[in-house]
Scaffold this active site. Sequence first.
Site, PDB file in Angstrom:
ATOM      1  N   ASP A   1     -23.305  33.020  -2.686  1.00 15.06           N
ATOM      2  CA  ASP A   1     -23.854  34.290  -3.189  1.00 15.06           C
ATOM      3  C   ASP A   1     -24.422  35.100  -2.019  1.00 15.06           C
ATOM      4  OD1 ASP A   1     -26.325  33.174  -2.622  1.00 15.06           O
ATOM      5  OD2 ASP A   1     -27.053  33.147  -4.698  1.00 15.06           O
TER       6      ASP A   1
ATOM      7  N   CYS B   1     -25.893  28.960  -1.511  1.00 19.00           N
ATOM      8  CA  CYS B   1     -26.784  29.998  -2.037  1.00 19.00           C
ATOM      9  C   CYS B   1     -28.124  29.873  -1.312  1.00 19.00           C
ATOM     10  CB  CYS B   1     -26.909  29.919  -3.558  1.00 19.00           C
ATOM     11  SG  CYS B   1     -27.654  28.430  -4.228  1.00 19.00           S
TER      12      CYS B   1
ATOM     13  N   THR C   1     -31.079  28.311  -2.068  1.00 15.17           N
ATOM     14  CA  THR C   1     -31.571  26.931  -1.993  1.00 15.17           C
ATOM     15  C   THR C   1     -30.441  25.906  -2.089  1.00 15.17           C
ATOM     16  OG1 THR C   1     -31.806  26.884  -4.382  1.00 15.17           O
ATOM     17  CG2 THR C   1     -33.768  27.503  -3.104  1.00 15.17           C
TER      18      THR C   1
ATOM     19  N   HIS D   1     -20.464   7.026  -0.254  1.00 16.39           N
ATOM     20  CA  HIS D   1     -20.860   6.334  -1.491  1.00 16.39           C
ATOM     21  C   HIS D   1     -20.538   7.106  -2.772  1.00 16.39           C
ATOM     22  CE1 HIS D   1     -24.025   3.488   0.538  1.00 16.39           C
ATOM     23  NE2 HIS D   1     -22.852   3.484   1.147  1.00 16.39           N
TER      24      HIS D   1
ATOM     25  N   HIS E   1     -18.495   1.251  -4.750  1.00 11.58           N
ATOM     26  CA  HIS E   1     -18.866   2.657  -4.990  1.00 11.58           C
ATOM     27  C   HIS E   1     -17.863   3.323  -5.945  1.00 11.58           C
ATOM     28  CE1 HIS E   1     -21.858   2.074  -1.969  1.00 11.58           C
ATOM     29  NE2 HIS E   1     -20.937   1.693  -1.102  1.00 11.58           N
TER      30      HIS E   1
HETATM   31  C1  RB5 Z   1     -31.003  34.224  -5.129  1.00  9.69           C
HETATM   32  O1  RB5 Z   1     -32.184  34.935  -4.964  1.00  9.69           O
HETATM   33  C2  RB5 Z   1     -31.304  32.735  -5.306  1.00  9.69           C
HETATM   34  O2  RB5 Z   1     -31.980  32.543  -6.489  1.00  9.69           O
HETATM   35  C3  RB5 Z   1     -30.028  31.921  -5.271  1.00  9.69           C
HETATM   36  O3  RB5 Z   1     -29.374  32.169  -4.075  1.00  9.69           O
HETATM   37  C4  RB5 Z   1     -30.207  30.422  -5.329  1.00  9.69           C
HETATM   38  O4  RB5 Z   1     -31.167  30.000  -4.424  1.00  9.69           O
HETATM   39  C5  RB5 Z   1     -30.418  29.847  -6.672  1.00  9.69           C
HETATM   40  O5  RB5 Z   1     -30.494  28.632  -6.838  1.00  9.69           O
END
Ligand code: RB5
Length: 155
Positions: free
Chosen positions: A8, A65, A67, A98, A133
Amino acid sequence: MKVLITGDHAGMTIRNEVIKLLDELNIEYEDAGCSCEHSVDYPDYALPAAEQVASGEFDRGIFICGTGIGMSISANKVRGIRCALVSDVYSAELTRRHNDSNVLALGERVIGPGLAREIARTWLETEFDGGRHADRIEKVTAYETHQSKQEAGEL
Ligand code: RB5
């Protein structure tokens, strides 16, 4: 190996870094976006990309993305996907050995581009150990199959 990469708006820098790595390693890939002038919704990218990995059109996926959490949650909703959200090189190696993970999720707001690159390289270059595994993964697959049959009214 054919890799599908997506992300994203919050994953653009690491996506470009991983694309450079794929070029250097001569690994075939397709970039499924986003082009991201604006903020986008991660499921709109993760879900279709995960379907393309699950169908066998691609061998592996790398989804990025902010996180990595949204991408990994979404990807793991798709049957046949084993998506690992990774922030260290040790886990990158072990999730291949694994868990035979077929999608790697990375979080650009969590790790820097240098570490992301080493994680991706390790994950791409590490093989599955198989053996015990494989038996464990089979239990997860059996659960998915059971769910599918239940939904289809076959049980
Ligand atoms: C975008 O602001 C953020 O929420 C997205 O990139 C991601 O981290 C969501 O899990």
